[in-house]
Write an enzyme that holds these catalytic residues in place. Sequence first.
Site, PDB file in Angstrom:
ATOM      1  N   LYS A   1       0.766  -1.228   0.006  1.00  0.00           N
ATOM      2  CA  LYS A   1      -0.025  -0.107   0.087  1.00  0.00           C
ATOM      3  C   LYS A   1       0.922   1.308   0.018  1.00  0.00           C
ATOM      4  O   LYS A   1       1.427   1.845   1.009  1.00  0.00           O
ATOM      5  CB  LYS A   1      -0.958  -0.101   1.095  1.00  0.00           C
ATOM      6  CG  LYS A   1      -1.867   1.153   0.997  1.00  0.00           C
ATOM      7  CD  LYS A   1      -2.369   1.729   2.177  1.00  0.00           C
ATOM      8  CE  LYS A   1      -1.537   3.191   2.677  1.00  0.00           C
ATOM      9  NZ  LYS A   1      -1.556   4.390   1.434  1.00  0.00           N
TER      10      LYS A   1
ATOM     11  N   GLY B   1      -4.622   3.292  -1.826  1.00  0.00           N
ATOM     12  CA  GLY B   1      -5.758   3.759  -1.328  1.00  0.00           C
ATOM     13  C   GLY B   1      -5.267   4.494   0.056  1.00  0.00           C
ATOM     14  O   GLY B   1      -4.131   4.541   0.504  1.00  0.00           O
TER      15      GLY B   1
ATOM     16  N   GLY C   1      -4.554   5.170   4.036  1.00  0.00           N
ATOM     17  CA  GLY C   1      -4.126   4.512   4.907  1.00  0.00           C
ATOM     18  C   GLY C   1      -5.331   3.929   6.098  1.00  0.00           C
ATOM     19  O   GLY C   1      -4.958   3.023   6.589  1.00  0.00           O
TER      20      GLY C   1
ATOM     21  N   VAL D   1      -6.971   1.158   3.300  1.00  0.00           N
ATOM     22  CA  VAL D   1      -6.239   0.054   2.922  1.00  0.00           C
ATOM     23  C   VAL D   1      -5.326  -0.488   4.098  1.00  0.00           C
ATOM     24  O   VAL D   1      -5.024  -1.655   4.173  1.00  0.00           O
ATOM     25  CB  VAL D   1      -5.781   0.296   1.363  1.00  0.00           C
ATOM     26  CG1 VAL D   1      -4.752  -0.885   1.099  1.00  0.00           C
ATOM     27  CG2 VAL D   1      -6.623   0.516   0.648  1.00  0.00           C
ATOM     28  N   GLY D   2      -4.556   0.658   4.277  1.00  0.00           N
ATOM     29  CA  GLY D   2      -3.634   0.163   5.475  1.00  0.00           C
ATOM     30  C   GLY D   2      -4.105  -0.583   6.840  1.00  0.00           C
ATOM     31  O   GLY D   2      -3.518  -1.553   7.229  1.00  0.00           O
TER      32      GLY D   2
ATOM     33  N   GLU E   1       9.808   2.237  10.069  1.00  0.00           N
ATOM     34  CA  GLU E   1      10.954   3.055   9.993  1.00  0.00           C
ATOM     35  C   GLU E   1      10.237   4.539   9.946  1.00  0.00           C
ATOM     36  O   GLU E   1       9.561   4.933   9.281  1.00  0.00           O
ATOM     37  CB  GLU E   1      11.239   2.937   8.412  1.00  0.00           C
ATOM     38  CG  GLU E   1      12.105   1.367   8.401  1.00  0.00           C
ATOM     39  CD  GLU E   1      13.416   1.571   8.770  1.00  0.00           C
ATOM     40  OE1 GLU E   1      13.876   2.434   9.342  1.00  0.00           O
ATOM     41  OE2 GLU E   1      14.141   0.359   8.877  1.00  0.00           O
TER      42      GLU E   1
ATOM     43  N   CYS F   1      13.720  11.670   6.175  1.00  0.00           N
ATOM     44  CA  CYS F   1      13.755  11.221   7.543  1.00  0.00           C
ATOM     45  C   CYS F   1      15.220  11.343   8.215  1.00  0.00           C
ATOM     46  O   CYS F   1      15.288  11.676   9.182  1.00  0.00           O
ATOM     47  CB  CYS F   1      13.161   9.776   7.608  1.00  0.00           C
ATOM     48  SG  CYS F   1      14.007   8.815   6.569  1.00  0.00           S
TER      49      CYS F   1
ATOM     50  N   GLU G   1       9.920  16.908  14.334  1.00  0.00           N
ATOM     51  CA  GLU G   1      10.488  16.862  12.876  1.00  0.00           C
ATOM     52  C   GLU G   1       9.661  17.739  12.055  1.00  0.00           C
ATOM     53  O   GLU G   1       8.238  17.691  12.031  1.00  0.00           O
ATOM     54  CB  GLU G   1      10.248  15.302  12.498  1.00  0.00           C
ATOM     55  CG  GLU G   1      10.606  14.950  11.157  1.00  0.00           C
ATOM     56  CD  GLU G   1      10.249  13.524  10.632  1.00  0.00           C
ATOM     57  OE1 GLU G   1       9.013  13.087  10.769  1.00  0.00           O
ATOM     58  OE2 GLU G   1      11.182  12.941  10.260  1.00  0.00           O
TER      59      GLU G   1
HETATM   60  P1  NAD Z   1       2.470   8.859   7.354  1.00  0.00           P
HETATM   61  O1  NAD Z   1       2.610   8.089   8.436  1.00  0.00           O
HETATM   62  O2  NAD Z   1       1.100   9.908   7.181  1.00  0.00           O
HETATM   63  O3  NAD Z   1       1.990   7.661   6.163  1.00  0.00           O
HETATM   64  C1  NAD Z   1       2.643   6.934   5.652  1.00  0.00           C
HETATM   65  C2  NAD Z   1       1.960   5.522   5.071  1.00  0.00           C
HETATM   66  O4  NAD Z   1       1.033   5.087   6.339  1.00  0.00           O
HETATM   67  C3  NAD Z   1       1.311   6.222   3.882  1.00  0.00           C
HETATM   68  O5  NAD Z   1       0.748   4.974   2.995  1.00  0.00           O
HETATM   69  C4  NAD Z   1      -0.362   6.353   4.817  1.00  0.00           C
HETATM   70  O6  NAD Z   1      -1.531   6.141   3.603  1.00  0.00           O
HETATM   71  C5  NAD Z   1      -0.324   5.166   5.653  1.00  0.00           C
HETATM   72  N1  NAD Z   1      -1.109   5.165   6.653  1.00  0.00           N
HETATM   73  C6  NAD Z   1      -1.654   6.333   7.431  1.00  0.00           C
HETATM   74  N2  NAD Z   1      -2.479   6.069   8.151  1.00  0.00           N
HETATM   75  C7  NAD Z   1      -2.529   4.685   8.434  1.00  0.00           C
HETATM   76  C8  NAD Z   1      -3.385   3.824   9.141  1.00  0.00           C
HETATM   77  N3  NAD Z   1      -4.070   4.281  10.138  1.00  0.00           N
HETATM   78  N4  NAD Z   1      -2.916   2.564   9.185  1.00  0.00           N
HETATM   79  C9  NAD Z   1      -1.916   1.881   8.239  1.00  0.00           C
HETATM   80  N5  NAD Z   1      -1.379   2.745   7.083  1.00  0.00           N
HETATM   81  C10 NAD Z   1      -1.712   4.244   7.573  1.00  0.00           C
HETATM   82  O7  NAD Z   1       3.900   9.449   6.764  1.00  0.00           O
HETATM   83  P2  NAD Z   1       4.077  10.373   5.597  1.00  0.00           P
HETATM   84  O8  NAD Z   1       3.399  11.769   5.853  1.00  0.00           O
HETATM   85  O9  NAD Z   1       3.671   9.815   4.229  1.00  0.00           O
HETATM   86  O10 NAD Z   1       5.577  10.461   5.441  1.00  0.00           O
HETATM   87  C11 NAD Z   1       6.316  11.338   6.322  1.00  0.00           C
HETATM   88  C12 NAD Z   1       7.010  10.559   7.547  1.00  0.00           C
HETATM   89  O11 NAD Z   1       7.719   9.364   7.144  1.00  0.00           O
HETATM   90  C13 NAD Z   1       7.759  11.457   8.375  1.00  0.00           C
HETATM   91  O12 NAD Z   1       7.703  11.310   9.725  1.00  0.00           O
HETATM   92  C14 NAD Z   1       9.126  10.612   7.951  1.00  0.00           C
HETATM   93  O13 NAD Z   1      10.076  10.766   9.000  1.00  0.00           O
HETATM   94  C15 NAD Z   1       8.788   9.427   7.780  1.00  0.00           C
HETATM   95  N6  NAD Z   1       9.705   8.554   7.139  1.00  0.00           N
HETATM   96  C16 NAD Z   1      10.826   7.694   7.675  1.00  0.00           C
HETATM   97  C17 NAD Z   1      11.698   7.223   6.930  1.00  0.00           C
HETATM   98  C18 NAD Z   1      12.605   6.024   7.570  1.00  0.00           C
HETATM   99  O14 NAD Z   1      13.198   5.489   6.921  1.00  0.00           O
HETATM  100  N7  NAD Z   1      12.877   6.012   8.838  1.00  0.00           N
HETATM  101  C19 NAD Z   1      11.868   7.272   5.768  1.00  0.00           C
HETATM  102  C20 NAD Z   1      10.951   8.320   4.959  1.00  0.00           C
HETATM  103  C21 NAD Z   1      10.059   8.949   5.916  1.00  0.00           C
END
Ligand code: NAD
Length: 482
Positions: A178, A209, A211, A214-215, A253, A287, A387
């Site tokens: 996803k 989809g 989060g 689908v997540g 991550e 990140c 962050e």
């Molecule tokens: P996010 O947590 O909003 O979303 C990440 C993914 O999770 C998306 O696909 C989203 O649709 C899904 N998601 C959202 N709600 C969910 C739920 N309830 N259940 C399951 N899945 C769900 O993060 P973002 O805004 O897409 O990305 C930014 C964040 O990602 C920052 O905090 C950044 O530090 C982190 N990040 C970490 C790494 C790493 O390797 N440590 C790398 C890149 C980004």
Amino acid sequence: MPAIMDKATIKTLTTHYIDGAFIESHGRQVIDIIKPTNGQVIARVTLGDEEDTRRAIAAAKRAFAGFGRTTKEERLRYLRQLHEAVAARVDELTAMMIEEYGGVARFARLIVESGANAFAAAQNALQELPLKESWGKTTVTMEPVGVAGLITAWNANALFICLKLASAIAAGCTVVLKPSEMSSLQTRAMVEAVNEAGLPKGVFNVVTGLGTVVGAELVRNTDVAKISFTGSVAVGQGIMRDGAATMKRVTLELGGKSPTILLDDAALDKAIPTALILAFLNSGQACAAGTRLLVPRSRLDEVKRAIRDEMRNCTVGDPADPNIMVGPMVSQKQYERIESYIRKGIEEGAEVLVGGEGHPKGLEAGFFVKPTVFVNVKNDMTIAQEEIFGPVLSVIAYDSEDEAIRIANDSKYGLHSAVLGTDLDRARCVASQLRAGRVVINTMTDDPQAPWGGFKYSGVGREYGKYGIEAFLEPKAILGAL
Ligand code: NAD
């Protein structure tokens, strides 16, 4: 209301990739994909629902019956095919990352190439990894954990998909991916590449989809054994909590607030450009970004001068231009988030050395912010603790090496760190005291065999190399019976 491009040029995506075929979405919700450089709609994407997700999980479960029993040699062959298929599409994937996400050209290519190389790196790691060990009457085998749900963020789509897929395939797992819905075009190009790699049907499935739809289904479904997630701390915590009901294995991550320690013997002509690359990497939407620069108070004035000079090279603009260092933020929401942190920094008493609020001149149409450097920052200020995920650097003064290490570790995060200095033994000694999953010395570099992941709130588990593959394996012992 985003402007709409000429209707003929708007792309439409209505399918998911399930059981080796592009299948019309059962979910009916449609979202717009907005181009970050000008705010225009460039695509319309139909999002999947729980039913699409369950179909994909069922396909992955069926495929696992065979794929989970493949030999190391077979998996090495699939990894080789994946590497070739994705490497052949680097130009297209890079162009898509620039268009949909606004990634700057030089960095976008690096990300996509790293994605392709993840399959080659996984081959090397798998070759070295013992999947069977025996002693006495005991045999231990490393078994694939089962169907894995891969959930990814928007800021390096190609890399996240390839890293997770490479480890899962190496381990013998089947997957449902996803991706972030904001990366739909990039994901589509990647799926077309993977489709050409000749994996057995159902090994790789993708449902685009939300989060929360689908997540969430992946996290609660009993047929999914593991979630490998890249994203925010808040969502990662929810996955851990909700996944407990079905005893999910999780790799998380998450975020970072990475320190760069500039030691008092650092040569500024090299150290400052490196510190700024670390800070403004991927337009600050990284990140690993080194967003806290710790500077000896005795050298603060010369550091400020060097930063002001070097920031002249920190060009903002069209990400397709290879000379541009910082592109737009991915969305209006992300633009507003960065602006609110810049305001907060000023309100809390930090001083703007370079940048500040508002769009850079001439770049009002897209989601561009000014790369900003704050000085007079205290480590307990909001901009030093939270962050931001944009091009905002906080310079923090320290009086002794011990204090620098204490400030560096005074963060809820522990993903990445950097040490800049001339005496390498001393730099290594400082690095050894930092509570972070990775520390780089005098450069921003990568090693696909070295573990990637965080201490503390930066996550759980590791990706890359043998560490990444092990996260998709379960040890199983068979004893006695001679
Ligand atoms: P996010 O947590 O909003 O979303 C990440 C993914 O999770 C998306 O696909 C989203 O649709 C899904 N998601 C959202 N709600 C969910 C739920 N309830 N259940 C399951 N899945 C769900 O993060 P973002 O805004 O897409 O990305 C930014 C964040 O990602 C920052 O905090 C950044 O530090 C982190 N990040 C970490 C790494 C790493 O390797 N440590 C790398 C890149 C980004």
